[in-house]
Design a protein around this motif. Structure first.
Motif, short mmCIF file in Angstrom:
data_model
loop_
_atom_site.label_atom_id
_atom_site.label_comp_id
_atom_site.label_asym_id
_atom_site.label_seq_id
_atom_site.Cartn_x
_atom_site.Cartn_y
_atom_site.Cartn_z
N LYS A 34 0.96 40.91 53.96
CA LYS A 34 -0.07 40.49 54.92
C LYS A 34 -0.88 41.69 55.41
O LYS A 34 -2.09 41.59 55.61
N LEU A 66 4.52 34.96 50.55
CA LEU A 66 3.63 34.00 51.20
C LEU A 66 4.02 32.58 50.80
O LEU A 66 4.57 32.37 49.72
N GLN A 136 -6.69 31.44 53.49
CA GLN A 136 -6.22 31.35 54.86
C GLN A 136 -6.47 29.95 55.42
O GLN A 136 -7.57 29.41 55.28
N LYS A 138 -5.69 27.78 59.06
CA LYS A 138 -5.17 27.75 60.43
C LYS A 138 -4.50 29.07 60.80
O LYS A 138 -3.42 29.10 61.42
N ARG A 140 -3.07 31.23 58.90
CA ARG A 140 -1.95 31.64 58.05
C ARG A 140 -2.42 31.93 56.63
O ARG A 140 -3.20 31.17 56.06
N TYR A 141 -1.94 33.03 56.09
CA TYR A 141 -2.22 33.34 54.69
C TYR A 141 -1.31 32.53 53.79
O TYR A 141 -0.11 32.38 54.06
N LYS A 142 -1.89 32.01 52.70
CA LYS A 142 -1.11 31.29 51.70
C LYS A 142 -1.53 31.76 50.31
O LYS A 142 -2.61 32.31 50.13
#
Length: 209
Positions: A34, A66, A136, A138, A140-142
């Protein structure tokens, strides 16, 4: 070697500790993923190599960094050898989307292409490759892992962009127009096309290693 794209900047996953002077090399197991993503987004990092001596462990360790979203998509060709493009967020893209629970990746890929474009009678002709990119939601990284397939169709009806997904246009493009569209596309999408139709700057730019 794998490329994980943050916007159009690739994080390299490799078994080599040294990829050259311009690369910052970090052991994959120790990488603060991150933190690396944030530095890339701020323009503070351009060349990152995350390495592990065992190739089979590269993706295993990546998937621990992630949350993973599995998607399927298509490079769709019609009888005129035109490619199906969608236009979203100011760029030309290829149709793709999240695979649903208890759905095969192939079925999900066909469903997503149909939903995003209105094109029917799709048939998978071959698997192309898998791409990896960070997004990204909300805050949060995905990690989106997209399985790409070459598809064909004889559909010649209306093209219907899925506006609820932010798609503004759906177009068939011949190879000359596809080359032009790729200038306003994404680095991971360019990986799916033959090198001879890529824009010149993509062949030697940062998206290539």
């Amino acid at each position: 070697m794998y490329k994980v794209f943050v916007n159009d900047i690739p994080i390299i996953l490799s078994t080599k500790k040294d990829l050259g002077e311009k690369y910052i090399s970090i052991p994959l197991k120790e990488a603060k993923f991150k933190r690396i993503i944030k530095k890339i987004n701020k323009g503070k990092l351009l060349y990152v190599n995350l390495y592990h001596d065992k190739k089979e462990k590269l993706l295993k360790h990546l998937f621990k960094k992630l949350p993973v979203v599995t998607a399927g998509g298509g490079l769709v060709l019609n009888p005129h050898n035109e490619v199906l493009f969608i236009y979203r967020n100011g760029r030309w893209d290829l149709p793709k989307g999240k695979v649903e629970k208890n759905e095969s990746i192939e079925t999900g890929a066909i469903r997503e292409v149909e939903e995003e474009t209105g094109v029917k009678n799709l048939r998978i002709t071959k698997f192309l490759q898998t791409t990896y990119h960070v997004f990204q939601r909300k805050g949060r990284y995905k990690l989106k892992v997209t399985y790409w397939y070459e598809m064909t169709t004889d559909y010649d009806g209306e093209l219907v962009p899925e506006e609820s997904e932010g798609i503004m246009k759906v177009k068939w493009k011949d190879m000359a127009k596809a080359q032009k569209a790729l200038k306003k596309s994404y680095a991971n999408i360019k990986l799916l096309f033959p090198e001879e139709i890529l824009p010149v700057h993509s062949k030697n730019g940062i998206s290539q290693v």
